[in-house]
Structure formats: C-alpha cells, structure tokens
Design a protein around this motif. Structure first.
Motif: not given
Length: 229
Positions: A18-32
C-alpha cells in the motif's frame, strides 16, 4: 517520469504493497479485471449507481461495474478502508471553476485516474495530478472522421500516414491527448485541437507535464500524464 510497469489485478486481489508513489513523478499503473463482478453494485455510491443504471447496453453496464468496483477496491486498499467507504469528490473545473473537475478522494493524499475501453480498464495513482487513458483501436472510418477534431499538426501527420497505419496512430494520439486533459481536469472541454501531443513514435513535450505511452495489449493504445512539480 518513472512508470511502474502495468500490473494486473485479478478479482479479489490487492496490491502487494500500500506504499504510495513517491513525490518524484512516479506513477503506479494497474490493469483491472473486467470480469463480471456480482458484488460491485453494493460498493457504489448513489451517483455511481445512477450512472450505471442509465447505461442502455448490458455489456456497457457490466464493464462500468467491473471498472468502478475494481477502482474502489484498489483505492480502499491504498487508504486502508473498505471499498464502499471510499468517498469521491470533484475538484474545481479549471475552465469555469465549477465543481466538476477531476475526480478525487477526500483526504487521500494522492491522485488517481481511471479509464476503460473495450475489455481493459487502466488506473494510474501518483503523488501529483495524473491522467490515464486507454483506447481500443477504432475502425478506419471512425479514425478518419474524428481526426478532423485534432490539432492542425496532428491532422497533417495523420494525412501523411499510410491507410493501414492510421487507426493505431490515431488511437495513440487520442490516448495521449485525453490522458493530459484528464490530468488537468479540463476533459474534452479543454479542446482536442488546442494542445499538440503528436502522432509520432514518442509523445510531444507538453509544458508542465510528463507524458508517456503505455503498452497494455494488442489493438489498444494507452498513455499517462503526470504534472511536474
């Protein structure tokens, strides 16, 4: 921008962390998963149920349930709450100031974006404003018709392409453009012809935003845009 490789959530799955993306422009992508989800209606709020019931086609209703139910489960895991406890709000529209801008989660501390097309649903989660879009490749006639609404340079690029390459190039350009407009909160009201994102192998630079293509599946195009800080 660093993009987390697209990961697939199967029905009932949750992210490994559940760690959120850092404030460095990182994006976590999920296919549902877009499979039938009998439990999804109970997760929706009143507005989501209204939109779901207003859909005429059964396949559209099923995809709406899968996408929005899956989104709620994903966000609930990030927030540490039940999926039906997720409260959505609307940010102010950047065009008119009305309360119909980007969807957000109250007190979340992160931003998200949802898009679904055909049998795919894509979610992006980031510390900064983010937009994602996924598009099934259209029929040739559709791409030729709608291309007239794009930026003048994009219309020229489209016209120079061989006929067989046009649907895929159009879908990728459209995904880039809509990801950006969803990220800003303008949506299609922001004007498809105003911002140039290009039909080339790489998206054009957009001031203040990082824009990248995302590989999801054959015959689909996808893109993600995240605000630069």
């Amino acid at each position: 921008m660093e993009i987390t490789p697209v990961r697939v959530l199967r029905t009932g799955d949750t992210p490994e962390s559940a760690v959120l993306p850092a404030a460095d422009g990182t994006v976590a992508l999920w296919l549902l998963p877009m499979a039938e989800d009998p439990g999804a209606p109970a997760l929706l709020d009143a507005e989501e149920r209204r939109r779901w019931k207003a859909l005429i086609r059964a396949d559209h209703r099923a995809r709406y349930l899968a996408a929005h139910g899956g989104l709620r489960r994903l966000l609930g895991h990030y927030l540490g709450i039940r999926a039906d406890e997720v409260v959505f709000v609307r940010e102010d529209c950047p065009v008119c100031g009305g309360p119909h801008g980007r969807p957000a989660v109250r007190d979340a501390g992160f931003h998200f974006s949802l898009s679904h097309s055909g049998d795919l649903a894509l979610v992006g989660i980031a510390a900064a404003p983010v937009g994602v879009d996924v598009e099934a490749h259209p029929e040739a006639e559709v791409s030729a018709l709608v291309a007239d609404s794009l930026h003048p340079r994009e219309r020229e690029e489209f016209a120079r392409l061989p006929a067989e390459a046009r649907p895929a190039a159009f879908a990728q350009c459209w995904a880039r453009k809509e990801a950006y407009l969803k990220g800003t909160g303008e949506g299609l009201a922001g004007g498809l012809d105003r911002t140039y994102t290009g039909m080339g192998a790489e998206p054009a630079a957009v001031p203040g935003w990082s824009l990248a293509d995302v590989r999801v599946a054959p015959s689909y195009a996808a893109a993600v845009a995240v605000a630069q800080r």
